[in-house]
Scaffold this active site. Structure first.
Site, short mmCIF file in Angstrom:
data_model
loop_
_atom_site.label_atom_id
_atom_site.label_comp_id
_atom_site.label_asym_id
_atom_site.label_seq_id
_atom_site.Cartn_x
_atom_site.Cartn_y
_atom_site.Cartn_z
N ARG A 35 0.64 -1.67 0.36
CA ARG A 35 0.47 0.20 0.05
C ARG A 35 1.12 1.09 -0.14
O ARG A 35 0.75 2.64 -0.47
CB ARG A 35 -1.06 -0.01 0.97
CG ARG A 35 -2.07 -1.06 1.29
CD ARG A 35 -3.19 -0.73 1.98
NE ARG A 35 -3.93 -1.66 1.42
CZ ARG A 35 -4.93 -2.00 2.39
NH1 ARG A 35 -4.26 -2.32 3.45
NH2 ARG A 35 -5.59 -3.12 1.74
N LYS A 197 -19.94 -16.55 -0.44
CA LYS A 197 -22.06 -16.17 -0.41
C LYS A 197 -22.78 -15.42 -1.71
O LYS A 197 -21.79 -14.64 -1.84
CB LYS A 197 -22.05 -15.07 0.74
CG LYS A 197 -21.85 -16.29 2.07
CD LYS A 197 -21.42 -15.47 3.55
CE LYS A 197 -21.42 -16.39 4.47
NZ LYS A 197 -21.81 -15.64 5.79
N GLY A 350 -10.01 -8.64 -2.25
CA GLY A 350 -8.67 -9.52 -1.43
C GLY A 350 -8.42 -10.49 -1.61
O GLY A 350 -7.53 -10.86 -2.43
N GLY A 373 -13.77 -3.58 -0.14
CA GLY A 373 -15.29 -3.03 -0.17
C GLY A 373 -15.18 -1.78 -1.25
O GLY A 373 -16.29 -1.27 -1.66
#
Ligand code: AMP
Length: 395
Positions: A35, A197, A350, A373
């Site tokens: 990062r 999911k 990720g 996200g």
């Protein structure tokens, strides 16, 4: 949206919001500098143009309190080593000492402030805190895409108090690749969606159906779709409360003429363990006590075929439990198919990033998003507060 290369920075105090949310071990050593590296082009650009650079980030979730293990101090050393320049660290992000130091900054000086989230105003998008941050600078640059889906003082409210606001190169790249994939993509456009999911990806699926030509489904979530189609799926992951929604999604795809590809075979085991005995079976023949943990060879061929001639691919979520070697082949082979496709490939999330790295194919993808996200929310068609604030601030 204004970008960093449209801003005159010479001699100006530039507040740069980055994502230095790096992994650390128990001793406080930074264990991954990805990062920090991702922000280097923006940092170097600002320094080369004579900026006085004040860098700020969050780290972890300290929830408005000082938490020693979440200090950014160790990151100052990492940054300094990467830039080969001194970086002055401050153990707070606002206050008199910083204001004084900022007042006598010289061109090329680099400050790194302490974790923004130690201040309760950060997560609350508090105008008072934002004003204090804004008072440190003449120009605001946002390069923290990974937090753009949350409105915080340092990426949202601050833009109301700084006269010049712009996006850095990392954020610019994220926005431009997203547009290439979802706003005006080269067609046909395929989405590969996997992971655990369906419930995590409903918004994503519903939005993608409006935009893509094909949807390829793998991972644990595929079994909910297979069960919804009337198959027995043994002990595979299945969300019973999502069955109706799964049927609706398939129905909508039909109406919209979107090709919807589901697995036709699967790698099964009785336990999700690396040493478990595995078999391949058709998705209609999963035995009662067995678990589907990867896509099988016929599915790999089917998905490979599905990608032929596609011009743009968006991928989120692995095809199986790739963390365990016996169930990694589906994800790795699909990664190879994406790499070979010649299509513009945009990867996000990720786990997908980790899987592609494990497959050794990161360099073969057109773009790997830095925001899990935030990337998902963009694909869901949401407006991200951090990006909206920058757009609004454009003069
Ligand atoms: P997500 O965060 O939703 O993208 O899910 C990623 C996780 O899904 C990874 O940790 C995978 O191990 C897991 N996963 C993928 N396929 C399966 C499967 N067939 N059964 C159970 N877990 C799976």
């Amino acid at each position: 949206m204004k970008y960093i290369d449209q801003v005159e920075m010479k001699g100006k105090k530039v507040f740069l919001r980055v994502d230095f949310n790096v992994p650390m071990d128990k001793e406080g050593n930074v264990t991954g500098d990805k990062r920090v590296r991702a922000s280097i082009p923006t940092i170097n650009y600002a320094l080369e143009r004579g900026a006085k650079l004040i860098i700020a980030s969050h780290l972890g979730r300290p929830k408005g309190k000082r938490v020693a293990e979440m200090s950014l101090k160790p990151v100052a050393k990492v940054l300094s080593d990467l830039l080969k320049k001194p970086v002055t660290f401050f153990d707070d992000c606002v206050g008199e000492a910083i204001e004084k130091a900022v007042g006598i900054m010289k061109e090329g000086d680099i400050f790194l402030l302490e974790n923004l989230r130690f201040n309760p105003g950060e997560d609350k998008n508090d105008a008072g805190f934002a004003k204090q941050l804004a008072a440190l600078c003449d120009i605001y640059i946002d390069d923290a895409f990974a937090v753009s889906h949350r409105a915080a003082a340092s990426n949202s409210a601050i833009t109301e108090f700084v006269p010049v606001c712009a996006a850095g190169f990392l954020l610019k790249n994220e926005i431009e690749y997203f547009k290439k994939a979802m706003v005006n993509p080269a067609k046909p456009l395929a989405a590969i969606i996997g992971g655990a999911k369906v419930s995590d990806k409903i918004g994503l699926l519903e939005n993608l159906i409006e935009k893509v030509d094909k949807i390829i489904i793998g991972g644990g979530m595929a079994f909910t779709f297979l069960r919804a189609a009337g198959y027995e799926t043994g002990k595979s992951l299945c969300e019973e409360d999502m069955l109706d929604l799964a049927r609706k999604i398939v129905e909508k795809a039909k109406q919209k003429n979107v090709q919807f590809l589901l697995p036709v075979d699967t790698v099964i085991a009785q336990t999700a363990m690396a040493e478990a005995e595995t078999k391949v079976c058709g998705v209609k023949e999963i035995p009662k006590d067995w678990i589907g943990l990867d896509i099988g060879p016929a599915t790999i061929s089917l998905f490979n075929e599905g990608l032929r001639g596609v011009k743009t691919i968006v991928w989120n979520g692995p095809m199986g439990m790739f963390e365990l070697a016996p169930f990694s082949k589906g994800t790795f082979e699909l990664a190879q198919a994406v790499a070979n496709s010649g299509a513009l490939s945009i990867i996000g999330g990720g786990d997908t990033d980790t899987a592609i790295k494990k497959a050794g194919l990161s360099a073969k993808m057109s773009y790997i998003s830095t925001g899990g996200g935030a990337f998902l929310e963009l694909l869901e068609g949401k407006i991200l507060p951090g990006i909206a604030a920058l757009e609004k601030s454009r003069v």
